[in-house]
Design a protein around this motif. Structure first.
Motif, PDB file in Angstrom:
ATOM      1  N   PHE A 155     -60.257  -4.229  34.516  1.00  0.00           N
ATOM      2  CA  PHE A 155     -60.710  -3.386  33.616  1.00  0.00           C
ATOM      3  C   PHE A 155     -59.989  -1.985  33.168  1.00  0.00           C
ATOM      4  CE2 PHE A 155     -64.225  -6.279  32.464  1.00  0.00           C
ATOM      5  CZ  PHE A 155     -64.616  -7.058  33.751  1.00  0.00           C
ATOM      6  N   PRO A 156     -59.223  -2.091  32.422  1.00  0.00           N
ATOM      7  CA  PRO A 156     -58.714  -0.741  32.193  1.00  0.00           C
ATOM      8  C   PRO A 156     -59.759   0.268  31.425  1.00  0.00           C
ATOM      9  CG  PRO A 156     -57.070  -2.266  31.637  1.00  0.00           C
ATOM     10  CD  PRO A 156     -58.484  -3.043  31.781  1.00  0.00           C
ATOM     11  N   ALA A 157     -60.248   1.236  31.727  1.00  0.00           N
ATOM     12  CA  ALA A 157     -61.256   1.743  31.220  1.00  0.00           C
ATOM     13  C   ALA A 157     -61.052   3.403  31.481  1.00  0.00           C
ATOM     14  CB  ALA A 157     -62.679   1.375  32.072  1.00  0.00           C
ATOM     15  N   ALA A 158     -59.934   3.867  31.297  1.00  0.00           N
ATOM     16  CA  ALA A 158     -59.681   5.232  31.426  1.00  0.00           C
ATOM     17  C   ALA A 158     -59.324   6.119  30.017  1.00  0.00           C
ATOM     18  CB  ALA A 158     -58.265   5.782  32.361  1.00  0.00           C
ATOM     19  N   TYR A 213     -60.280   7.804  26.345  1.00  0.00           N
ATOM     20  CA  TYR A 213     -61.199   8.902  26.017  1.00  0.00           C
ATOM     21  C   TYR A 213     -62.327   8.417  24.924  1.00  0.00           C
ATOM     22  CZ  TYR A 213     -58.135  12.154  28.313  1.00  0.00           C
ATOM     23  OH  TYR A 213     -57.041  12.885  29.124  1.00  0.00           O
ATOM     24  N   GLY A 214     -61.873   7.452  24.446  1.00  0.00           N
ATOM     25  CA  GLY A 214     -63.098   6.880  23.224  1.00  0.00           C
ATOM     26  C   GLY A 214     -63.276   8.106  22.251  1.00  0.00           C
ATOM     27  N   THR A 215     -62.054   8.432  21.576  1.00  0.00           N
ATOM     28  CA  THR A 215     -62.243   9.797  20.867  1.00  0.00           C
ATOM     29  C   THR A 215     -62.971   9.125  19.687  1.00  0.00           C
ATOM     30  OG1 THR A 215     -60.210   9.219  19.935  1.00  0.00           O
ATOM     31  CG2 THR A 215     -60.494  10.948  21.447  1.00  0.00           C
ATOM     32  N   ARG A 216     -62.939   7.916  19.214  1.00  0.00           N
ATOM     33  CA  ARG A 216     -63.519   7.593  17.892  1.00  0.00           C
ATOM     34  C   ARG A 216     -65.044   7.671  18.103  1.00  0.00           C
ATOM     35  NH1 ARG A 216     -60.378   2.014  17.375  1.00  0.00           N
ATOM     36  NH2 ARG A 216     -60.045   2.655  19.505  1.00  0.00           N
ATOM     37  N   PHE A 217     -65.617   7.868  19.127  1.00  0.00           N
ATOM     38  CA  PHE A 217     -67.147   8.029  19.425  1.00  0.00           C
ATOM     39  C   PHE A 217     -67.497   9.174  19.805  1.00  0.00           C
ATOM     40  CE2 PHE A 217     -66.928   3.385  19.178  1.00  0.00           C
ATOM     41  CZ  PHE A 217     -68.149   3.012  18.500  1.00  0.00           C
ATOM     42  N   MET A 227     -53.472   9.858  30.797  1.00  0.00           N
ATOM     43  CA  MET A 227     -53.699   8.721  29.709  1.00  0.00           C
ATOM     44  C   MET A 227     -52.108   8.415  29.266  1.00  0.00           C
ATOM     45  SD  MET A 227     -56.536   7.378  28.161  1.00  0.00           S
ATOM     46  CE  MET A 227     -56.218   7.738  26.427  1.00  0.00           C
ATOM     47  N   LYS A 228     -51.647   7.560  30.067  1.00  0.00           N
ATOM     48  CA  LYS A 228     -50.168   7.123  29.653  1.00  0.00           C
ATOM     49  C   LYS A 228     -50.195   5.775  29.031  1.00  0.00           C
ATOM     50  CE  LYS A 228     -48.006   9.799  33.382  1.00  0.00           C
ATOM     51  NZ  LYS A 228     -47.268   9.439  34.725  1.00  0.00           N
ATOM     52  N   GLY A 229     -51.201   5.218  28.648  1.00  0.00           N
ATOM     53  CA  GLY A 229     -51.154   3.929  27.833  1.00  0.00           C
ATOM     54  C   GLY A 229     -51.585   2.705  28.615  1.00  0.00           C
ATOM     55  N   LEU A 230     -51.704   1.853  28.209  1.00  0.00           N
ATOM     56  CA  LEU A 230     -52.355   0.638  28.500  1.00  0.00           C
ATOM     57  C   LEU A 230     -51.448   0.086  29.781  1.00  0.00           C
ATOM     58  CD1 LEU A 230     -54.712  -1.254  28.799  1.00  0.00           C
ATOM     59  CD2 LEU A 230     -53.959  -2.647  26.821  1.00  0.00           C
ATOM     60  N   GLY A 231     -50.245  -0.194  29.458  1.00  0.00           N
ATOM     61  CA  GLY A 231     -49.338  -0.707  30.274  1.00  0.00           C
ATOM     62  C   GLY A 231     -49.607   0.279  31.613  1.00  0.00           C
ATOM     63  N   ILE A 258     -59.716  -7.450  30.886  1.00  0.00           N
ATOM     64  CA  ILE A 258     -60.525  -7.143  29.894  1.00  0.00           C
ATOM     65  C   ILE A 258     -60.616  -5.923  29.468  1.00  0.00           C
ATOM     66  CG2 ILE A 258     -63.256  -7.477  29.502  1.00  0.00           C
ATOM     67  CD1 ILE A 258     -63.166  -9.918  30.708  1.00  0.00           C
ATOM     68  N   LEU A 259     -60.390  -5.843  27.963  1.00  0.00           N
ATOM     69  CA  LEU A 259     -60.590  -4.376  27.596  1.00  0.00           C
ATOM     70  C   LEU A 259     -62.248  -4.453  27.186  1.00  0.00           C
ATOM     71  CD1 LEU A 259     -57.450  -3.710  25.522  1.00  0.00           C
ATOM     72  CD2 LEU A 259     -57.944  -3.409  27.939  1.00  0.00           C
ATOM     73  N   ALA A 260     -62.928  -3.803  27.616  1.00  0.00           N
ATOM     74  CA  ALA A 260     -64.287  -3.870  27.657  1.00  0.00           C
ATOM     75  C   ALA A 260     -64.982  -3.453  25.999  1.00  0.00           C
ATOM     76  CB  ALA A 260     -65.382  -3.122  28.593  1.00  0.00           C
ATOM     77  N   ASP A 261     -63.939  -2.884  25.334  1.00  0.00           N
ATOM     78  CA  ASP A 261     -64.516  -2.356  24.265  1.00  0.00           C
ATOM     79  C   ASP A 261     -64.224  -3.555  23.087  1.00  0.00           C
ATOM     80  OD1 ASP A 261     -61.642  -1.852  24.521  1.00  0.00           O
ATOM     81  OD2 ASP A 261     -61.763   0.303  23.552  1.00  0.00           O
ATOM     82  N   ASP A 262     -63.564  -4.648  23.559  1.00  0.00           N
ATOM     83  CA  ASP A 262     -63.421  -5.756  22.752  1.00  0.00           C
ATOM     84  C   ASP A 262     -64.391  -6.664  23.164  1.00  0.00           C
ATOM     85  OD1 ASP A 262     -61.501  -5.541  20.882  1.00  0.00           O
ATOM     86  OD2 ASP A 262     -59.748  -6.447  21.868  1.00  0.00           O
TER      87      ASP A 262
HETATM   88  P1  UTP Z   1     -57.973   2.488  23.167  1.00  0.00           P
HETATM   89  O1  UTP Z   1     -56.871   3.315  22.565  1.00  0.00           O
HETATM   90  O2  UTP Z   1     -58.616   1.568  22.131  1.00  0.00           O
HETATM   91  O3  UTP Z   1     -59.169   3.340  23.708  1.00  0.00           O
HETATM   92  O4  UTP Z   1     -57.237   1.658  24.393  1.00  0.00           O
HETATM   93  P2  UTP Z   1     -59.345   4.893  23.516  1.00  0.00           P
HETATM   94  O5  UTP Z   1     -58.090   5.664  23.643  1.00  0.00           O
HETATM   95  O6  UTP Z   1     -60.474   5.249  24.628  1.00  0.00           O
HETATM   96  O7  UTP Z   1     -60.099   5.013  22.185  1.00  0.00           O
HETATM   97  P3  UTP Z   1     -60.012   6.160  20.966  1.00  0.00           P
HETATM   98  O8  UTP Z   1     -58.680   5.535  20.127  1.00  0.00           O
HETATM   99  O9  UTP Z   1     -59.752   7.232  21.482  1.00  0.00           O
HETATM  100  O10 UTP Z   1     -61.255   5.970  20.449  1.00  0.00           O
HETATM  101  C1  UTP Z   1     -57.656   0.228  24.423  1.00  0.00           C
HETATM  102  C2  UTP Z   1     -58.062   0.108  25.974  1.00  0.00           C
HETATM  103  O11 UTP Z   1     -57.272   0.650  27.082  1.00  0.00           O
HETATM  104  C3  UTP Z   1     -57.807   1.648  27.622  1.00  0.00           C
HETATM  105  C4  UTP Z   1     -59.151   2.221  27.249  1.00  0.00           C
HETATM  106  O12 UTP Z   1     -59.921   2.641  28.116  1.00  0.00           O
HETATM  107  C5  UTP Z   1     -59.665   0.963  26.283  1.00  0.00           C
HETATM  108  O13 UTP Z   1     -60.369   0.084  27.249  1.00  0.00           O
HETATM  109  N1  UTP Z   1     -56.659   2.778  28.327  1.00  0.00           N
HETATM  110  C6  UTP Z   1     -55.840   3.142  27.223  1.00  0.00           C
HETATM  111  C7  UTP Z   1     -56.433   3.091  29.512  1.00  0.00           C
HETATM  112  O14 UTP Z   1     -57.373   2.727  30.406  1.00  0.00           O
HETATM  113  N2  UTP Z   1     -55.533   3.940  29.377  1.00  0.00           N
HETATM  114  C8  UTP Z   1     -54.812   4.430  28.789  1.00  0.00           C
HETATM  115  O15 UTP Z   1     -53.809   5.046  28.784  1.00  0.00           O
HETATM  116  C9  UTP Z   1     -54.956   3.954  27.408  1.00  0.00           C
END
Ligand code: UTP
Length: 288
Positions: A7-10, A12-16, A105-109, A128-132
């Motif tokens: 579960f990548p969950a790092a 920031y969730g800035t949209r919230f 935060m260097k990206g999902l990869g 799993i990306l929990a926000d989906d």
């Molecule tokens: P998002 O870009 O949708 O999440 O990444 P975010 O950055 O938290 O949201 P906003 O855009 O600022 O609102 C998709 C998923 O990938 C994870 C996020 O936690 C999310 O579940 N992710 C993304 C990481 O774990 N690390 C990263 O560097 C980037």
């Protein structure tokens, strides 16, 4: 066959913001359950028992959620509220939770690469990306459908869905050939393409099954769109070297990373709950 789920969950969730200033996005509740718990339930349903969470700063609530809260449990023991913790208690007993941090935060990869320490590099694993938030009322969960497909093809699989052409710029988009109904052999993948340059309208959503060789591919992948290490780019290389499938899943996905999708999910689950409450008792028994 797939025992571990990452579960990548790092993020920031800035949209919230400001809700996510001190609280992880993954802990936002849809009705009474946080997003990440829905994800863990889907992973368990697919046969996973090890949950590997890549967190960041300010995400301790996730660790606490998947732990026993002695004080709280003692307080409500023997009351009508005890049952409200039964589901999460069951998950804690069934699964092992492991954690690591993505420091930057260097990206999902990159987040997935950080998970290597948790899932190892010998077995396939799910992501799993929990926000989906995904549901398939009355049928197999989305990850379970993918795990079944993995048994047949034993390669990387991404979940995909058709989106309106004007929305493709929000997603990783695939190009591929349909090899059986709803299953595409991927030949190309593009992260967030311009709407008029997208190879198709088949968008990748937050469910993946990855083979462990993906780690080596990620390690050799350069930062892409927005300067982030994109899993889409690593999977594109993987698709060129071997086989990556896109699976048009059965069910529905709510983009709970956006306020609109989050409200839709809340309304959906509320309607389901109300329907369940109004069903005759005999029907409920049949379902159990
Ligand atoms: P998002 O870009 O949708 O999440 O990444 P975010 O950055 O938290 O949201 P906003 O855009 O600022 O609102 C998709 C998923 O990938 C994870 C996020 O936690 C999310 O579940 N992710 C993304 C990481 O774990 N690390 C990263 O560097 C980037």
């Amino acid at each position: 066959m797939i025992h571990k789920c990452l579960f990548p969950a790092a993020g920031y969730g800035t949209r919230f913001l400001p809700a996510t200033k001190a609280m992880p996005k993954e802990m936002l509740p849809v009705l009474t359950k946080p997003l990440i718990q829905y994800g863990v339930e889907e992973a368990v349903d697919a046969g996973c028992e090890i949950m590997a969470v890549v967190t960041g700063r300010g995400k301790r609530a996730i660790t606490d959620h998947f732990d026993i809260s002695y004080e709280l449990e003692h307080q409500i023991k023997g009351t009508s509220k005890e049952g409200l913790l039964a589901e999460i208690r069951g998950l804690i007993e069934k699964c092992t939770f492991t954690y690591t941090r993505q420091n930057e935060m260097k990206g999902l990869g990159d987040a997935i690469y950080k998970g290597k320490a948790l899932v190892g590099d010998t077995e396939p694993f799910a992501v799993i990306l929990a926000d989906d938030l995904c549901v398939n009322a009355g049928g197999d969960g989305i990850l379970k459908q993918m795990a079944q497909l993995y048994r047949k093809y034993k390669c990387c699989i991404v979940a995909a869905m058709e989106v309106p052409h004007e929305e493709v710029h929000k997603y990783g988009v695939i190009e591929g050939k349909e090899i059986e109904e709803g299953v595409y052999m991927v030949s190309n993948m593009v992260e967030k393409p311009d709407n008029d340059k997208a190879p198709s309208n088949l968008a990748v959503i937050g469910r993946y099954i990855l083979t462990p060789d993906i780690f080596e591919v990620i390690r050799n992948t350069k930062p892409g769109k927005n300067g982030e290490l994109q899993i889409t780019d690593a999977l594109k290389t993987q698709a060129e070297q071997g086989m990556v499938l896109a699976y048009k899943f059965k069910g529905r996905r709510f983009d709970c990373g956006s306020v609109e999708g989050f409200v839709e999910a809340t309304n959906y689950f509320y309607d389901q709950m109300k329907k369940g409450e109004s069903e005759p008792v005999s029907e409920k028994k049949k379902k159990k």
